[in-house]
Scaffold this active site. Sequence first.
Site, PDB file in Angstrom:
ATOM      1  N   LYS A  31      24.872  47.748  78.919  1.00 48.80           N
ATOM      2  CA  LYS A  31      24.306  48.728  79.850  1.00 48.80           C
ATOM      3  C   LYS A  31      23.560  49.811  79.082  1.00 48.80           C
ATOM      4  O   LYS A  31      23.933  50.137  77.954  1.00 48.80           O
ATOM      5  CB  LYS A  31      25.440  49.418  80.638  1.00 48.80           C
ATOM      6  CG  LYS A  31      26.114  48.566  81.677  1.00 48.80           C
ATOM      7  CD  LYS A  31      27.182  49.378  82.404  1.00 48.80           C
ATOM      8  CE  LYS A  31      27.965  48.544  83.395  1.00 48.80           C
ATOM      9  NZ  LYS A  31      27.185  48.073  84.551  1.00 48.80           N
ATOM     10  N   ASP A  43      27.181  41.285  82.422  1.00 49.94           N
ATOM     11  CA  ASP A  43      27.537  42.523  83.123  1.00 49.94           C
ATOM     12  C   ASP A  43      28.043  42.253  84.546  1.00 49.94           C
ATOM     13  O   ASP A  43      28.526  43.151  85.217  1.00 49.94           O
ATOM     14  CB  ASP A  43      26.329  43.474  83.137  1.00 49.94           C
ATOM     15  CG  ASP A  43      26.729  44.915  83.447  1.00 49.94           C
ATOM     16  OD1 ASP A  43      27.938  45.208  83.458  1.00 49.94           O
ATOM     17  OD2 ASP A  43      25.810  45.735  83.663  1.00 49.94           O
ATOM     18  N   ARG A  49      33.241  39.908  89.112  1.00 46.31           N
ATOM     19  CA  ARG A  49      33.417  38.727  89.970  1.00 46.31           C
ATOM     20  C   ARG A  49      34.086  37.582  89.215  1.00 46.31           C
ATOM     21  O   ARG A  49      34.758  36.749  89.816  1.00 46.31           O
ATOM     22  CB  ARG A  49      32.060  38.299  90.548  1.00 46.31           C
ATOM     23  CG  ARG A  49      31.047  37.897  89.531  1.00 46.31           C
ATOM     24  CD  ARG A  49      29.635  37.844  90.085  1.00 46.31           C
ATOM     25  NE  ARG A  49      29.058  39.180  90.267  1.00 46.31           N
ATOM     26  CZ  ARG A  49      27.855  39.407  90.803  1.00 46.31           C
ATOM     27  NH1 ARG A  49      27.092  38.396  91.193  1.00 46.31           N
ATOM     28  NH2 ARG A  49      27.413  40.636  90.925  1.00 46.31           N
TER      29      ARG A  49
HETATM   30  N1  BES Z   1      30.995  47.780  87.395  1.00 45.96           N
HETATM   31  C1  BES Z   1      29.665  47.420  87.702  1.00 45.96           C
HETATM   32  C2  BES Z   1      29.216  47.892  89.085  1.00 45.96           C
HETATM   33  C3  BES Z   1      29.041  49.363  89.264  1.00 45.96           C
HETATM   34  C4  BES Z   1      27.811  49.951  89.076  1.00 45.96           C
HETATM   35  C5  BES Z   1      30.093  50.153  89.686  1.00 45.96           C
HETATM   36  C6  BES Z   1      27.656  51.309  89.266  1.00 45.96           C
HETATM   37  C7  BES Z   1      29.927  51.507  89.888  1.00 45.96           C
HETATM   38  C8  BES Z   1      28.713  52.085  89.672  1.00 45.96           C
HETATM   39  C9  BES Z   1      29.521  45.895  87.671  1.00 45.96           C
HETATM   40  O1  BES Z   1      30.333  45.233  86.786  1.00 45.96           O
HETATM   41  C10 BES Z   1      28.115  45.593  87.275  1.00 45.96           C
HETATM   42  O2  BES Z   1      27.787  45.871  86.156  1.00 45.96           O
HETATM   43  N2  BES Z   1      27.351  45.042  88.198  1.00 45.96           N
HETATM   44  C11 BES Z   1      26.002  44.715  87.952  1.00 45.96           C
HETATM   45  C12 BES Z   1      25.763  43.331  88.477  1.00 45.96           C
HETATM   46  C13 BES Z   1      24.444  42.737  88.089  1.00 45.96           C
HETATM   47  C14 BES Z   1      24.449  42.404  86.616  1.00 45.96           C
HETATM   48  C15 BES Z   1      24.207  41.529  88.913  1.00 45.96           C
HETATM   49  C16 BES Z   1      25.133  45.725  88.681  1.00 45.96           C
HETATM   50  O3  BES Z   1      25.477  46.113  89.798  1.00 45.96           O
HETATM   51  O4  BES Z   1      24.118  46.130  88.126  1.00 45.96           O
HETATM   52 ZN    ZN Z   2      32.051  46.176  86.270  1.00 44.21          ZN
HETATM   53 MN    MN Z   3      29.429  45.069  84.859  1.00 45.67          MN
END
Ligand code: BES
Ligand code: ZN
Ligand code: MN
Length: 466
Positions: free
Chosen positions: A248, A318, A322
Amino acid sequence: MEIKVVQDSKSIESDILVVSMYEGGRTVSDLANKYAIEQDNFKGKFGETYLLPTYGKEVYKKVLILGLGEKDEFNPNKMREAVAKAIKKSMQMEAKKVAFSLDGIEFDYSEQFTIGAMIADYSFDKYKSEKKDNKVREVYVQANADIVAKAKKIAEAMAFARNLANEPAQFATPAELAAIACDLGLETRVYDKEECEKMGMGAFLAVAQGSSREPKFIHMKYQVDNPKKKIAIIGKGITFDSGGLDIKPPSSMLTMKDDMSAAACVLGVMSVIREFHPQVEVHGIIAACENMPGCSAYKPGDILTAKNGKTIEVDNTDAEGRLTLADALCYACELGVDEVIDLATLTGACMVALGTNAAGIMGNDKALVQNLISIAERSGERFWELPLWEEYFDSLKSDIADMKNTGSRWGGASTAGVFLQKFVKDAKWAHIDIAGTAFLEKPQKEFIKGATGAGVRTLLNYILEQ
Ligand code: BES
Ligand code: ZN
Ligand code: MN
């Protein structure tokens, strides 16, 4: 903070007497009517306050008028917010004893009063070397004592969850979550890495691979004789989400200690469940690990085999939540429960869609989803249904495995939902995406910045209503 139910709060010796006032109305305090309303034209708009001294003429030192807004628009949710306002104002004044005289409110406000006061009372200052001593110690109110007692336990579970989610990732590790679960006095089993391997949890373990901290799969049980129903609640337990090799950017990583907020919620619920003696069996399940890049980290292109034998091509490291939930869902369904409810800080897309006041909910059973939405509303949370149409799976199709873990950017919350659905078998299932609501980057309504304890109130009320 202690909440004391009394007959007549106006007769209590207090630092502040809070009196309520609808917009354009009057209050029980003659003083307030004379100075605030007649002299200063105070209107009593929702959330407005007016403070005046009593110069030693009353048993309360000051009067705080709390505006409730229009009478027709006032409801229990506004009650919670208004009480929190009054408590915060009292904290600014360093009042220790605060009495409430809430005249003219026509519904039973006991539950939301208690929860609002206790949400406002929360702070996370354990790492401050100088702590503020501005907490209200005693609150006096005319209310239903049984409901206050119930709401107090719910609010304590919320504070428990907020503390855990606010805790830095260096301390709130998978092993620490497991230790906390074991201390709750429930029948609890913690599976280590080797045991998870034996159970075939290839998706969960892949996420854990990049971290030097061992993953823990946690299963807590609340049991009763002849349960009316068996429910599993699963909380995403990523103790830190760096994104893994698909790392990230710094600004997105800043709050990622919160990626175990759902696990904290499940632990909060399980921490008080016995005190309510619900006649349902409840399984609390957490697949806890860190998502880190490293020389042993899982990689884009890897193919993982989940507990149910389904294969997953890693498209993005990331989208780790899931993967961990996939194995947790398989595990929960194998328990033979009637219902599985998972919560997760799963997608930024859900946050984009619904903002920070509402969580997204999806599921395979209309009645379960609708019931959770209405209990959330009554509990002071907001859930909003998102679709699980099969078209969302199109972008998850893989050329070489049963599915990929990510696809198109669009409709990301629903795409994650249909992914999870592939791991649900023979149970009613609901998935609640709390990415937006679990952790606030700025204060919102009754909450300060940081963890909110999202899901705790609704899950507890759901369990209690069975
Ligand atoms: N933990 C994050 C989701 C998240 C984002 C929670 C912002 C709280 C605030 C999750 O693991 C993630 O990184 N999701 C990605 C998915 C994508 C790679 C398809 C996202 O939402 O960008
Ligand atoms: Zn996450
Ligand atoms: Mn993530």
